[in-house]
Design a protein around this motif. Sequence first.
Motif, short mmCIF file in Angstrom:
data_model
loop_
_atom_site.label_atom_id
_atom_site.label_comp_id
_atom_site.label_asym_id
_atom_site.label_seq_id
_atom_site.Cartn_x
_atom_site.Cartn_y
_atom_site.Cartn_z
N ALA A 38 0.83 -1.21 0.00
CA ALA A 38 0.00 0.00 0.00
C ALA A 38 0.86 1.25 0.00
CB ALA A 38 -0.92 -0.01 1.22
N LEU A 39 1.96 1.23 0.76
CA LEU A 39 2.85 2.39 0.83
C LEU A 39 3.51 2.65 -0.51
CD1 LEU A 39 4.27 4.61 2.40
CD2 LEU A 39 5.93 2.92 3.19
N ILE A 40 3.98 1.60 -1.18
CA ILE A 40 4.62 1.79 -2.48
C ILE A 40 3.63 2.39 -3.48
CG2 ILE A 40 5.69 0.61 -4.44
CD1 ILE A 40 6.73 -1.49 -2.40
N GLN A 41 2.42 1.84 -3.51
CA GLN A 41 1.41 2.37 -4.44
C GLN A 41 1.07 3.82 -4.09
OE1 GLN A 41 -2.97 1.22 -6.25
NE2 GLN A 41 -2.69 1.03 -4.05
N GLY A 42 0.92 4.09 -2.80
CA GLY A 42 0.56 5.44 -2.38
C GLY A 42 1.62 6.48 -2.67
N CYS A 43 2.87 6.04 -2.80
CA CYS A 43 3.99 6.97 -3.04
C CYS A 43 4.19 7.32 -4.51
CB CYS A 43 5.28 6.39 -2.47
SG CYS A 43 5.38 6.44 -0.67
N TYR A 44 3.73 6.47 -5.43
CA TYR A 44 4.00 6.77 -6.83
C TYR A 44 2.75 7.09 -7.65
CZ TYR A 44 2.21 2.44 -8.93
OH TYR A 44 1.38 1.44 -9.37
N ARG A 45 1.58 6.64 -7.18
CA ARG A 45 0.38 6.72 -8.03
C ARG A 45 -0.40 8.00 -7.77
NH1 ARG A 45 -4.24 1.99 -8.61
NH2 ARG A 45 -5.00 2.66 -10.66
N GLY A 46 -0.16 9.00 -8.59
CA GLY A 46 -0.76 10.31 -8.38
C GLY A 46 -2.09 10.50 -9.08
N SER A 47 -2.73 11.62 -8.75
CA SER A 47 -4.04 11.96 -9.32
C SER A 47 -3.84 12.72 -10.63
CB SER A 47 -4.85 12.80 -8.33
OG SER A 47 -5.12 12.09 -7.16
N TYR A 48 -3.31 12.02 -11.62
CA TYR A 48 -3.01 12.64 -12.91
C TYR A 48 -4.26 13.28 -13.52
CZ TYR A 48 -2.01 13.02 -17.89
OH TYR A 48 -1.89 13.50 -19.17
N VAL A 49 -5.34 12.53 -13.53
CA VAL A 49 -6.55 12.99 -14.22
C VAL A 49 -7.32 14.01 -13.39
CG1 VAL A 49 -8.79 12.26 -15.10
CG2 VAL A 49 -6.76 10.89 -15.59
N PRO A 88 -1.51 14.52 -5.34
CA PRO A 88 -1.79 13.58 -4.24
C PRO A 88 -2.10 12.17 -4.75
CG PRO A 88 -3.67 15.01 -4.62
CD PRO A 88 -2.55 15.56 -5.45
N THR A 89 -2.08 11.22 -3.84
CA THR A 89 -2.40 9.83 -4.17
C THR A 89 -3.82 9.74 -4.72
OG1 THR A 89 -0.96 9.09 -2.38
CG2 THR A 89 -2.51 7.47 -3.27
N THR A 90 -3.98 9.02 -5.81
CA THR A 90 -5.29 8.94 -6.46
C THR A 90 -6.29 8.09 -5.69
OG1 THR A 90 -6.42 8.27 -8.49
CG2 THR A 90 -4.50 6.99 -7.87
N VAL A 91 -7.56 8.47 -5.77
CA VAL A 91 -8.63 7.73 -5.09
C VAL A 91 -8.75 6.30 -5.62
CG1 VAL A 91 -11.14 7.63 -4.78
CG2 VAL A 91 -9.97 9.80 -4.55
N SER A 92 -8.42 6.10 -6.90
CA SER A 92 -8.55 4.76 -7.47
C SER A 92 -7.59 3.76 -6.82
CB SER A 92 -8.31 4.80 -8.98
OG SER A 92 -7.03 5.31 -9.27
N SER A 93 -6.56 4.25 -6.14
CA SER A 93 -5.64 3.34 -5.45
C SER A 93 -6.33 2.63 -4.28
CB SER A 93 -4.39 4.09 -4.95
OG SER A 93 -4.74 5.08 -4.01
N TYR A 94 -7.34 3.29 -3.70
CA TYR A 94 -8.11 2.67 -2.62
C TYR A 94 -8.93 1.50 -3.14
CZ TYR A 94 -11.56 2.10 1.13
OH TYR A 94 -12.36 1.59 2.11
N VAL A 95 -9.56 1.72 -4.29
CA VAL A 95 -10.35 0.65 -4.91
C VAL A 95 -9.45 -0.54 -5.22
CG1 VAL A 95 -11.79 0.04 -6.89
CG2 VAL A 95 -11.93 2.34 -5.89
N VAL A 104 2.73 -4.63 -7.78
CA VAL A 104 3.17 -4.34 -6.41
C VAL A 104 2.21 -4.94 -5.39
CG1 VAL A 104 3.43 -2.48 -4.71
CG2 VAL A 104 4.48 -2.28 -6.97
N LEU A 105 0.92 -4.75 -5.57
CA LEU A 105 -0.05 -5.25 -4.59
C LEU A 105 -0.12 -6.77 -4.62
CD1 LEU A 105 -2.92 -2.60 -4.87
CD2 LEU A 105 -1.00 -2.67 -3.28
N SER A 106 0.15 -7.38 -5.75
CA SER A 106 0.19 -8.85 -5.82
C SER A 106 1.39 -9.39 -5.06
CB SER A 106 0.27 -9.31 -7.28
OG SER A 106 -0.88 -8.98 -7.99
N LEU A 107 2.54 -8.76 -5.25
CA LEU A 107 3.76 -9.22 -4.60
C LEU A 107 3.71 -9.06 -3.08
CD1 LEU A 107 6.49 -7.82 -7.03
CD2 LEU A 107 5.88 -10.21 -6.67
#
Length: 313
Positions: A98-109, A266-273, A146-149
């Motif tokens: 979760a931390l790795i995803q939260g650190c790179y996945r931004g709210s591009y759109v 900021p971290t995108t909302v779709s990362s929560y889903v 990342v989330l699979s690993l």
Amino acid sequence: MENILFSFSVMAPLFIMVLLGNQMKRFGFLDDDFLNKANKFAFQFAFPASVFRSLYTTEFTMESLRLIIFSIVALVLFIALMMALTPKLVTAPKTCGALIQGCYRGSYVVISVPLANNIFGEQGFPQLSVMAPTTIVLFNVFAVIVLSLYSDEKKKVPAKKILKDIATNPILWGALLGMLFALSPFTMPTVADTVLGYFSALATPLALLALGGQLNYKEEKPSVKVVGTACFIKLILLPAAMIAAAAALGFGGKELFALFLIHGSPTTVSSYVMAKEMNSDAPATSAMILFTTFFSAFTMFVGIIIFRSLGFI
């Protein structure tokens, strides 16, 4: 003072809309059904139209290609570094992912594109638009990997599903079709461009209201260390590293600002889903979204002032 007012004028409308969405949900003016449908409409129709419209008038150059290659290589290296270092900081596998995803996945759109529209208006910001296809693909592919690993249950996601999710991403299709149209000799009919403009205009307000309504205060409280680390890396360290590396390679001010908008968001909302679907640490992801959104109001405000002061925007 002029640069401060400029930064405020482009930042404030976005975060006011997020706050309005949050409070309207709190007082019952918006419900989950509306928010889900608004979000779905924005991502399936409005944002694809917006991305297509911003790309089909773009002139692609060797500098555009160089920027795309840099963004791919830099993001891959950053994620690899995070995968090597994060387990030393966090022991729980789910929280690590979760931390790795939260650190790179931004709210591009939801954040980057509207900010660019506020700053550059109808002329668009091609340096940001040309990175849309690769950004969308990499953000989604690496989230699954990342989330699979780092899942406790080692939940496997079929490669076919990953490919299908990417291939059916409407924003990606909007970007690809926009690029193809830009490279073709055809001219967009005025009527079609007007209709696309109507759809594009709906994208930002709907997405920002939905973002505000979906910010969750009630999840189980995660580690302050994890959330604080995510905020620091996502909002300060990552954009600073990307900008420094690109500047060292000779990219211009507009290219540097595009990287700031993508990686400083900021971290995108779709990362929560994705975290819930992949049995990752959903409460930690929710907190990262909440606090990076809150603090990005300050970090992006300061960033825009700096870029404006340097004459890059």
